[in-house]
Every structure is written in C-alpha cells, then in structure tokens.
Design a protein around this motif. Structure first.
Motif: not given
Lengths: 298, 298
Positions: A249, A188, A259-263
């Motif tokens: 990134e 994200n 980059v605010i996060g990943s899933e």
C-alpha cells in the motif's frame, strides 16, 4: 484441537479420471483422514490432492496413495505443462494444529523411508526436511525433470535420501518434506500499468531484497483493467500478510495508485487471519485459545 | 463444522463450591456437550457457566442444570452484589456455527416451556426470543429483583411466558433467550484523562447516538496510568469491531491522544476476527469456508 497435519501430494496424472479416483480412494478409506479437495489439471496432466488428519493416519494415507500411483502411472509415457519427476511427484506435510514443524520433519522421514524401501522409488527429502541446503528447494531437486533423472541420480551429490540409487523407470522420483502452509495472496492495484505491479513485486519478494518468506510477481488482470501483485506467502508465521499488505500500500502510494482489494486463493489457516486482526486492532495479550472454535475442538 | 450452540447460564450461587459442582456435573454428563468454563464470583454470589454443543444436547444440559439449581439454591436466603431474580437467573442461547438465530429462538422456547411446566418456575423469554419489546432487555425483566418478583408477576404486563403465574419462592424466576455472542472489547488510550475516554464512549455507544450494537463506558486503568473505552459488542455481525476501533482512533486523534492497544476479554467467535482481517486487507470474495479449520470440522 486435535493434532492435525495437512498433506498436499501432487500426482502426474490429470486426464485419466479413473486413475485419479483409485488414488484418491486410498486416502478416503483411511479412517479419520479427511479429504478436502482434489483438482485435476488437464494441461499440466497433474492432480493436486489435499487432505488432513492426525499425522500417523496422514502418512499412512499418503503412502497408500503413492503405492497405487506407482502401479497406475507410467512416467515413461507422461507429458504435461508442469515440471515433474515422478508418478507421485511431491508430498508436502504441513503442520496445522498442535504439531510442530520438527515433528512434521520426523513424519516426512518415516514416510520417505517407507516409500524408498517398500516401493523401490528414489526419495529426496526437501524443504524443512532437507538434510543439505541444496535440497531445500524443490525446483533444484526436480531440475532436469523425469527425463534427466537417470543421469542426475548417478551424481554423488544427488544420491537419494531413501530408496534405490537408480531411477525407478515407471514411477520416477518422489520428493517428501515438511513445510509451512502456503498462502496464495494477491493484492489488486487501481491501475492498468503493469510496470507498477512489477516494481512493487520486486520490493516485497525475498529474491530481490524484500520479505524472506514472500514470493511475488506482477500480473495484468485484463478483464478488470487492473494489475496485481500475485504472491505466495511461504511462511506466514515469519512474514505476515499484514506487513506485506501495508508495504504494498505504501509503495503504491508513491505512484499515486490505490490498493483496491486483495484475494486469498484457496485455503488459509485460521491463525494467519487472526494475526491480521491482532495487528490492526493492536490486541494486547490475545491468545488464540480465546477463539471459541479452538476451545470446542481442543 | 457441526451445528453448534453456546449456552452461558448464570446461577445465583458463587460461594458454595459443592453446589456449583453438582450443577456443573449435570452439564458434564450430557454426551457431546463440552464444558468450556465456569467461574464463581464470591462478591456477586453468582456463577457463570459456559458450554457448547449441538442445540438439542445443549438445551437438555441446560434443563438438567436448572433442575438441580432449583433443588439446591434457595433464593429466600440469597444475597450478593449482582442483580438477580432466580436460582438459575438467566439462560442465553447463542448460535455459533450452522445454526440460525431463528433456530436458537425456537430452542429457547422449547427450553423455557420445559422449565416452566416441569420445574414450576415462571419463565420470561428475553432478547431475540422476547415476544414483546418490553421483554427484550434483561434488565427490564429483572428490575425489582427477586424481592420484587412476587408483586411484579401480579401485573398483567409481567405475566410470565411459561410456568406458573406466581413466584416460585425457592427458585425465583428465570429468563431464557437467544442472543448473538457478546464480545468484551476494550480500547486503551495513551492518556490518564478519564474525560476523554468518557467522551469517546459517548460517541460509539448506542445509548448516546453511536453504534446500535455497542455498549461503552470510560474507565481509568490506574496501575497503567491510562484510560480505556470498555465495551460490550452485543452483535458483531451488525456492529463490527473494526468500525468501532477505527472510530475510537479517529476521535482520540481530536484530543491528540493515541490508541495504544486493545483487548478482547474471554471468548470470541472466529468469525469476528476474520471480519477484521477481511476489512483491513480489503479481501475480495473471501468465504470463511476457505479457512482450513472450518473445512476440517465441517
């Protein structure tokens, strides 16, 4: 750990719960096979089932489920949003623990042969099991879908690997093959600019010059006002999560975006995460047999 | 996964293989308990045994092993390089999967009570099982060692939690307690300057103002011409590997030194590595039930 293979067959029925229960029951009733999940998709009119166990048990359960699907699903009356060509559309076999890819290919051949000969269904071997390059990609095999299969099978280059040379009108055509575990991995970005996600997807995915075992698209996540690089990591042993993450990134930084996060969506093999830890901690000589849980179930 | 507790008893015998085999045999013969490792240390004259299983089975195996150790080891004739106070010196119980720390404390009480009453050995509850702060640290309990125990037990503040109030001269004294898994984690620095490793150890360890659940010292690795921050991570759920690693890296940079790698010595719980991956990938909403292997053995 025990020898483990995962199997994720896709069936062309996502609305009639009774039919699906009968198919799933065939998997449940094989001893020592563990049903992990099944989810019916009404729009796609398709159900994905996930189970694991020792390879011999797994291919038995897959065969039995395929047999019941051929009895209960009639492709002549099937419609749905997802491309499909058979009652049992595709059966991937995935090595998880103490089984090599080569062994999985062997098991897929045994399974495909049995489906072809005993159930009278044309079977294609795909992915790592494919005998020619043109059959590696499921989309190429499935092109034309059920409706086009009668004609397609008449072409010499589309003669099935097993089973009859003509379409099974009721059950259609089935693809069987070994493949590495697929990881659905999304990153994200702190922007609502979809173009940036799309550009970064272009950088990391194989098709446009990126990492060989990465598929990626850029998506909007409207409810959060952000965009996402949405990926399928199709062989984490060769294209690792951390390398793709780091690249995203770095690329995002070009645009002044974080980059605010990943899933990770769905299941992930333990080793894929251990590889990430190993990389960032720069572990020297780490062996996954040091993982307590591995030792317990070996 | 099943309910799992790890047990790592230390026995005061590291030279007589026959004795150790008899002790270990008691663990092996409990059904469904898995012996992972045992290693005899001649200099220390001490053996560390590692096994896992369901908590009820584990404390049965620990009791039986402790009983045989009390029969075969005579502390009056024991010498070795490692501090010790009993034939079975210490029995830690470690929650691994689907068991809480509180439950482990309960199991340690059951085990300690049985050892005290049936084997007539003074037992101290330590670590998370300790009933008073002074007994949390094993080193405090063991201070004075076997030779000092007869006197120490006479002091009111050192009255044992279970068993006789006087020393068992042959078997000594045993500590039993629940504790988190301990991870031996070393970070290697690209310098031969021991002072830098020592300064960084000071920064990260609890004793000198660092992270609460980190013990650290600076060491020279002469054969590689480097130095190392050598750590025991005594509760990775509260002080995580990645945070300590990042801190060491940042501190090293002050001295113009690079982190060239790290090592995990011995076993590590899967979750400790998953936490690392989760952190560096900035995973959102990741649940360890998404790990395939977890689902299989649940």
């Amino acid at each position: 750990m025990a020898r483990l293979v995962q199997c994720v067959p896709n069936f062309s029925e996502g609305r009639n719960k009774e039919t699906i229960e009968k198919i799933v029951e065939e998997i449940r009733k094989v001893d020592e096979v563990k049903l992990l999940d099944y989810s019916m998709d009404k729009d796609h009119n398709r159900t994905v089932v996930t189970f694991v166990g020792e390879p011999e048990k797994v291919i038995l359960a897959a065969f039995n489920a395929c047999k019941v699907a051929a009895d209960l699903i009639d492709m002549r009356y099937h419609s749905g949003g997802h491309p499909r060509m058979g009652a049992t559309d595709v059966i991937p076999l995935i090595p998880i623990s103490d089984v090599t890819m080569e062994e999985c290919v062997e098991y897929s051949i045994q399974l495909g042969k049995r489906i072809g000969e005993e159930l009278n269904i044309p079977v294609f071997l795909y992915e790592r099991s494919a005998r020619v390059k043109e059959r590696e990609n499921l989309a190429d095999i499935r092109k034309g879908q059920y409706e086009g299969m009668a004609e397609k099978l008449k072409q010499k280059e589309w003669e099935p690997d097993f089973g009859p040379k003509n379409l099974n009108e009721k059950a259609g055509v089935t693809a069987v093959g070994a493949r590495p575990p697929l990881i659905a991995f999304n990153v994200n970005l702190g922007t609502d600019n979809l173009e940036i996600a799309k550009k970064i997807a272009t950088v990391v995915r194989a098709r446009t010059g990126g990492f060989t075992y990465c598929k990626a698209i850029g998506l909007e996540i409207k409810e959060r006002g952000i965009v996402q690089v949405s990926m399928n990591m199709v062989d984490y042993t060769k294209t690792s999560l951390f390398r793709v993450f780091d690249t995203i990134e770095r690329e995002a930084r070009r645009y002044g975006v974080n980059v605010i996060g990943s899933e990770i969506i769905g299941l992930v093999p333990m080793q894929a995460l251990v590889d990430v830890a190993d990389y960032y901690l720069r572990l020297e000589n780490f062996d996954s047999s040091q993982i307590l849980e591995k030792r317990i179930f070996e």
